[in-house]
Design an enzyme around this catalytic site. Sequence first.
Site, short mmCIF file in Angstrom:
data_model
loop_
_atom_site.label_atom_id
_atom_site.label_comp_id
_atom_site.label_asym_id
_atom_site.label_seq_id
_atom_site.Cartn_x
_atom_site.Cartn_y
_atom_site.Cartn_z
N ASP A 25 0.81 -1.49 0.08
CA ASP A 25 -0.04 -0.01 -0.27
C ASP A 25 0.84 1.05 -0.08
O ASP A 25 0.41 2.42 0.09
CB ASP A 25 -0.95 0.17 1.12
CG ASP A 25 -0.14 0.00 2.56
OD1 ASP A 25 0.97 0.10 2.56
OD2 ASP A 25 -0.80 0.41 3.53
N LYS A 71 9.11 2.26 10.12
CA LYS A 71 9.72 1.21 9.24
C LYS A 71 8.54 0.19 8.81
O LYS A 71 8.11 -0.37 9.85
CB LYS A 71 10.82 0.73 9.72
CG LYS A 71 11.51 -0.35 8.84
CD LYS A 71 12.41 0.49 7.71
CE LYS A 71 12.81 -0.60 6.62
NZ LYS A 71 13.61 0.17 5.63
#
Length: 332
Positions: free
Chosen positions: A216, A250
């Site tokens: 995404d 992250k």
Amino acid sequence: MMEPAEKPQDPPVSVTKTGPSVDTYQPQTITLAEFRSLTRNQQKKHMRHELWASQAEEYKSKQRQRNRECRKRRNQRLAQEAAETGITAHQRKKQRLQAQVRSGHCIVLDMDFEDKMEEKEIKSVCSQVMRCYGANRMASKRVDLHVTQLHGKIRERFETAMDQHVGWSEDHIVMRDAEYIDMYDKDKLVYFTADSPNVIDVLDPEKIYIIGGIVDKNRYPRLTLDKAEAQGIGHAQLPIGKYIKLSTRKVMTVNQIFEMIVRFVDHGSWKTAFQDVIPLRKFKEGDIEANDDENDDDDENNNEEEGDDDDAEKDQVVEPTQDIDGAGSDHK
Ligand SMILES: C[S@@+](CC[C@H](N)C(=O)[O-])C[C@H]1O[C@@H](n2cnc3c(N)ncnc32)[C@H](O)[C@@H]1O
């Protein structure tokens, strides 16, 4: 290790650093007046697009050439090894598979995000599932890998362009349309998500760990955390922060998370698992504090991430704040 896919990447187009400046740029596909009427960000985007288009073919052909050379070198190495040991690559693969044992851990890939992905991202997530399968076959201790809610365009892709999955061994991957919530006890389910405040140190063989099958590019932060909370199931993130200092949030790709888990299950060390999987060679020179020879693994060991990981260059590897290397020893 899995072979690097022959998949040309976009050429690295730099607008602000090494490329031409926005102020002096001569647009190719629109007039200068049209270019000047754009906002600064639009100008940069347009430049990137034009530069990309002008370099793409040459870049991709260089990449294909590099991949060909890489395959040739690998085949030569395998042939040499076979001549020296008398064992062919095929026999070695067979031996490895025969020696492989079941770890007792179960990982689910939740593919219920088709509506959140563009065509390109669907392709990408399918390749990531393929990489998970490959990693599970390469492991000395395989996990039970279950793909759930495989339907729509994702299933279609597996049945057409990737129809080799029909021959995939169910020891290494089981692909179903069923929902994990109907398959397992709710209190055994733990959704892996970078947004969870819970950081796991060990993998519990009694639990079923879920990875969100989505690419995404960070468009949907908290998507899987929200899903886990709405379903009332557990959630956790991997202890990456204990080993890698991040300059930004992250989020790893599906196959990176899966490979980290498989390596942890194999060796019982998060440190090794993270260092093996995170592509450190992509970091900018000077940004890496780590000093590990292990990081010099050849390209075959480092799967390229598929776009979620653009910040990799900013990350730095640091020593862990606490030693949890032994944490997984009971899973061996
Ligand atoms: C590209 S990420 C998807 C990000 C998505 N926005 C979300 O909300 O999960 C793919 C999957 O990898 C897993 N993942 C990524 N980074 C992780 C981390 N640091 N710890 C645990 N799981 C992670 C999650 O299961 C995640 O759904």
